[in-house]
Design a protein around this motif. Structure first.
Motif, PDB file in Angstrom:
ATOM      1  N   SER A 151       7.890  20.930  21.975  1.00 28.57           N
ATOM      2  CA  SER A 151       8.881  20.740  23.036  1.00 28.57           C
ATOM      3  C   SER A 151       9.882  19.672  22.609  1.00 28.57           C
ATOM      4  O   SER A 151       9.605  18.867  21.703  1.00 28.57           O
ATOM      5  CB  SER A 151       8.192  20.328  24.335  1.00 28.57           C
ATOM      6  N   THR A 152      11.018  19.673  23.251  1.00 31.80           N
ATOM      7  CA  THR A 152      12.063  18.683  22.997  1.00 31.80           C
ATOM      8  C   THR A 152      12.250  18.457  21.502  1.00 31.80           C
ATOM      9  O   THR A 152      12.001  17.377  20.945  1.00 31.80           O
ATOM     10  CB  THR A 152      11.731  17.345  23.691  1.00 31.80           C
ATOM     11  N   LEU A 153      12.693  19.499  20.833  1.00 29.55           N
ATOM     12  CA  LEU A 153      12.807  19.459  19.385  1.00 29.55           C
ATOM     13  C   LEU A 153      13.708  18.336  18.893  1.00 29.55           C
ATOM     14  O   LEU A 153      14.741  18.021  19.507  1.00 29.55           O
ATOM     15  CB  LEU A 153      13.342  20.796  18.879  1.00 29.55           C
ATOM     16  N   GLU A 154      13.298  17.752  17.770  1.00 30.54           N
ATOM     17  CA  GLU A 154      14.087  16.727  17.082  1.00 30.54           C
ATOM     18  C   GLU A 154      14.446  17.252  15.695  1.00 30.54           C
ATOM     19  O   GLU A 154      13.784  18.166  15.174  1.00 30.54           O
ATOM     20  CB  GLU A 154      13.271  15.438  16.976  1.00 30.54           C
ATOM     21  N   LEU A 155      15.476  16.655  15.107  1.00 35.14           N
ATOM     22  CA  LEU A 155      15.890  17.092  13.775  1.00 35.14           C
ATOM     23  C   LEU A 155      14.741  17.018  12.779  1.00 35.14           C
ATOM     24  O   LEU A 155      14.597  17.875  11.903  1.00 35.14           O
ATOM     25  CB  LEU A 155      17.060  16.235  13.281  1.00 35.14           C
ATOM     26  N   GLY A 156      13.905  16.006  12.940  1.00 38.30           N
ATOM     27  CA  GLY A 156      12.788  15.801  12.017  1.00 38.30           C
ATOM     28  C   GLY A 156      11.688  16.832  12.126  1.00 38.30           C
ATOM     29  O   GLY A 156      10.763  16.828  11.313  1.00 38.30           O
ATOM     30  N   ASP A 157      11.790  17.699  13.121  1.00 35.74           N
ATOM     31  CA  ASP A 157      10.787  18.763  13.261  1.00 35.74           C
ATOM     32  C   ASP A 157      11.094  19.940  12.347  1.00 35.74           C
ATOM     33  O   ASP A 157      10.286  20.877  12.261  1.00 35.74           O
ATOM     34  CB  ASP A 157      10.712  19.244  14.712  1.00 35.74           C
ATOM     35  N   SER A 158      12.246  19.910  11.692  1.00 34.96           N
ATOM     36  CA  SER A 158      12.571  20.963  10.732  1.00 34.96           C
ATOM     37  C   SER A 158      11.534  20.949   9.620  1.00 34.96           C
ATOM     38  O   SER A 158      11.314  19.920   8.969  1.00 34.96           O
ATOM     39  CB  SER A 158      13.954  20.727  10.136  1.00 34.96           C
ATOM     40  N   ALA A 159      10.895  22.071   9.420  1.00 35.04           N
ATOM     41  CA  ALA A 159       9.768  22.108   8.487  1.00 35.04           C
ATOM     42  C   ALA A 159       9.299  23.540   8.311  1.00 35.04           C
ATOM     43  O   ALA A 159       9.736  24.449   9.025  1.00 35.04           O
ATOM     44  CB  ALA A 159       8.603  21.269   9.016  1.00 35.04           C
ATOM     45  N   LEU A 160       8.388  23.694   7.362  1.00 33.85           N
ATOM     46  CA  LEU A 160       7.638  24.935   7.227  1.00 33.85           C
ATOM     47  C   LEU A 160       6.306  24.719   7.936  1.00 33.85           C
ATOM     48  O   LEU A 160       5.590  23.761   7.636  1.00 33.85           O
ATOM     49  CB  LEU A 160       7.403  25.263   5.755  1.00 33.85           C
ATOM     50  N   THR A 179      18.145  24.289  18.404  1.00 41.15           N
ATOM     51  CA  THR A 179      18.925  23.060  18.528  1.00 41.15           C
ATOM     52  C   THR A 179      18.072  21.959  19.145  1.00 41.15           C
ATOM     53  O   THR A 179      17.054  22.240  19.806  1.00 41.15           O
ATOM     54  CB  THR A 179      20.189  23.288  19.368  1.00 41.15           C
ATOM     55  N   ARG A 180      18.481  20.745  18.899  1.00 37.52           N
ATOM     56  CA  ARG A 180      17.764  19.581  19.440  1.00 37.52           C
ATOM     57  C   ARG A 180      17.570  19.705  20.935  1.00 37.52           C
ATOM     58  O   ARG A 180      18.469  20.136  21.658  1.00 37.52           O
ATOM     59  CB  ARG A 180      18.528  18.302  19.140  1.00 37.52           C
ATOM     60  N   GLY A 181      16.386  19.337  21.390  1.00 33.25           N
ATOM     61  CA  GLY A 181      16.095  19.369  22.812  1.00 33.25           C
ATOM     62  C   GLY A 181      15.445  20.657  23.284  1.00 33.25           C
ATOM     63  O   GLY A 181      14.817  20.682  24.351  1.00 33.25           O
ATOM     64  N   GLN A 182      15.607  21.724  22.500  1.00 32.48           N
ATOM     65  CA  GLN A 182      14.963  22.982  22.873  1.00 32.48           C
ATOM     66  C   GLN A 182      13.467  22.912  22.580  1.00 32.48           C
ATOM     67  O   GLN A 182      12.966  21.967  21.982  1.00 32.48           O
ATOM     68  CB  GLN A 182      15.583  24.149  22.104  1.00 32.48           C
ATOM     69  N   GLN A 183      12.773  23.951  23.006  1.00 34.88           N
ATOM     70  CA  GLN A 183      11.368  24.063  22.655  1.00 34.88           C
ATOM     71  C   GLN A 183      11.167  25.350  21.856  1.00 34.88           C
ATOM     72  O   GLN A 183      12.013  26.251  21.873  1.00 34.88           O
ATOM     73  CB  GLN A 183      10.475  24.069  23.883  1.00 34.88           C
ATOM     74  N   VAL A 184      10.046  25.407  21.142  1.00 33.94           N
ATOM     75  CA  VAL A 184       9.784  26.558  20.288  1.00 33.94           C
ATOM     76  C   VAL A 184       8.294  26.881  20.322  1.00 33.94           C
ATOM     77  O   VAL A 184       7.452  25.987  20.464  1.00 33.94           O
ATOM     78  CB  VAL A 184      10.243  26.265  18.843  1.00 33.94           C
ATOM     79  N   THR A 185       7.999  28.157  20.221  1.00 37.32           N
ATOM     80  CA  THR A 185       6.606  28.619  20.137  1.00 37.32           C
ATOM     81  C   THR A 185       6.442  29.453  18.883  1.00 37.32           C
ATOM     82  O   THR A 185       7.211  30.389  18.650  1.00 37.32           O
ATOM     83  CB  THR A 185       6.223  29.455  21.360  1.00 37.32           C
ATOM     84  N   LEU A 186       5.462  29.084  18.077  1.00 44.29           N
ATOM     85  CA  LEU A 186       5.157  29.803  16.844  1.00 44.29           C
ATOM     86  C   LEU A 186       3.805  30.486  17.000  1.00 44.29           C
ATOM     87  O   LEU A 186       2.900  29.941  17.642  1.00 44.29           O
ATOM     88  CB  LEU A 186       5.101  28.834  15.656  1.00 44.29           C
ATOM     89  N   SER A 187       3.672  31.640  16.375  1.00 52.28           N
ATOM     90  CA  SER A 187       2.453  32.418  16.530  1.00 52.28           C
ATOM     91  C   SER A 187       1.752  32.631  15.199  1.00 52.28           C
ATOM     92  O   SER A 187       2.398  32.768  14.157  1.00 52.28           O
ATOM     93  CB  SER A 187       2.790  33.774  17.161  1.00 52.28           C
ATOM     94  N   CYS A 188       0.437  32.679  15.260  1.00 48.23           N
ATOM     95  CA  CYS A 188      -0.386  32.914  14.081  1.00 48.23           C
ATOM     96  C   CYS A 188      -1.483  33.907  14.432  1.00 48.23           C
ATOM     97  O   CYS A 188      -2.277  33.665  15.357  1.00 48.23           O
ATOM     98  CB  CYS A 188      -1.006  31.598  13.607  1.00 48.23           C
ATOM     99  N   SER A 189      -1.530  35.003  13.688  1.00 48.83           N
ATOM    100  CA  SER A 189      -2.616  35.974  13.853  1.00 48.83           C
ATOM    101  C   SER A 189      -3.539  35.866  12.659  1.00 48.83           C
ATOM    102  O   SER A 189      -3.121  36.151  11.526  1.00 48.83           O
ATOM    103  CB  SER A 189      -2.057  37.392  13.961  1.00 48.83           C
ATOM    104  N   PRO A 190      -4.766  35.446  12.875  1.00 51.28           N
ATOM    105  CA  PRO A 190      -5.683  35.249  11.742  1.00 51.28           C
ATOM    106  C   PRO A 190      -6.180  36.575  11.194  1.00 51.28           C
ATOM    107  O   PRO A 190      -5.969  37.642  11.789  1.00 51.28           O
ATOM    108  CB  PRO A 190      -6.834  34.467  12.371  1.00 51.28           C
ATOM    109  N   ILE A 191      -6.836  36.499  10.077  1.00 56.67           N
ATOM    110  CA  ILE A 191      -7.488  37.660   9.499  1.00 56.67           C
ATOM    111  C   ILE A 191      -8.567  38.137  10.471  1.00 56.67           C
ATOM    112  O   ILE A 191      -9.239  37.322  11.112  1.00 56.67           O
ATOM    113  CB  ILE A 191      -8.102  37.303   8.130  1.00 56.67           C
ATOM    114  N   SER A 192      -8.716  39.442  10.564  1.00 53.49           N
ATOM    115  CA  SER A 192      -9.691  40.011  11.474  1.00 53.49           C
ATOM    116  C   SER A 192     -11.078  39.423  11.223  1.00 53.49           C
ATOM    117  O   SER A 192     -11.560  39.358  10.084  1.00 53.49           O
ATOM    118  CB  SER A 192      -9.738  41.532  11.290  1.00 53.49           C
TER     119      SER A 192
END
Lengths: 116, 115
Positions: free
Chosen positions: B79-88, B14-27
């Motif tokens: 941080s402080t998510l906005e609607l426009g941050d919806s994305a892939l 939801t708006r205002g929350q924060q999010v952390t995404l993770s990426c594990s690269p190829i070895s």
């Protein structure tokens, strides 16, 4: 600033027909050029790339692209399209002049629909 | 060998929350780049890391940040998510810090929906 233009947002082709996707870039020098494909729900897969040399580049899945310096273009072609080629295609450029970095600047993409 | 892994694959915030995404690269890959993909803006570069150092940053507000760990895994935070941050959000990894030397491989992405 670097920019990449893909003039066609959507293209519909019949299975077995040929396909050509257009890409134009605006730079003073020849950048590194790429074509990627994105199937629904998937990441991007590299089809081919051009850095220098022969201006006709062969890629995977039967695709080829031709670099034309005079037209600042790097068009993607396939002689005979298969239903599995339905996807979105992105042209991209990399840093100029062999500079370090992996940043890609992408065009807006062309969505390809294949009719049976 | 295993490809680029991104977790989670889907996320609703939801708006205002924060999010952390993770990426594990190829070895063996030391470079990780992040991109945001939206219908309106297309694919836009966020940042690039190589051996734990940020090498390049795109034109995004300071709410977007990232880091890379010693094992080359990378995280991005919004941080402080906005609607426009919806994305892939896509990440890509490479052995090299030069696109001319090594191919970049993309992960399947994390789809973020902000309500």
């Amino acid at each position: 600033a670097q920019s990449v233009t893909q003039p066609d947002i959507h293209i519909t082709v019949s299975e077995g027909a040929s396909l050509e996707l257009r890409c134009n870039y605006s730079y003073g020098a020849t950048p590194y050029l790429f074509w990627y494909v994105q199937s629904p729900g998937q990441g991007l897969q590299l089809l081919l790339k051009y850095f220098s040399g022969d201006t006709l580049v062969q890629g995977i899945k039967g695709f080829e692209a031709e670099f034309k310096r005079s037209q600042s273009s790097f068009n993607l072609r396939k002689p005979s399209v298969h239903w599995s080629d339905a996807a979105e295609y992105f042209c991209a450029v990399g840093p100029l002049g062999g500079a370090a970095g992996n940043k890609l600047t992408f065009g807006g993409g062309t969505r390809v629909l294949v009719k049976p | 060998k295993a490809g680029v892994t991104q977790t989670p694959r889907y996320l609703i915030k939801t708006r205002g929350q924060q999010v952390t995404l993770s990426c594990s690269p190829i070895s063996g890959h030391r470079s990780v780049s992040w991109y945001q993909q939206t219908p309106g803006q297309g694919l836009q570069f966020l940042f690039e890391y190589f051996s734990e150092t940020q090498r390049n940053k795109g034109n995004f507000p300071g709410r977007f940040s990232g880091r890379q760990f010693s094992n080359s895994r990378s995280e991005m935070n919004v941080s402080t998510l906005e609607l426009g941050d919806s994305a892939l959000y896509l990440c890509a990894s490479s052995r090299s810090d030069r696109v001319s030397l090594e191919t970049q491989y993309f992960g399947p992405g994390t789809r973020l929906l902000v309500l």
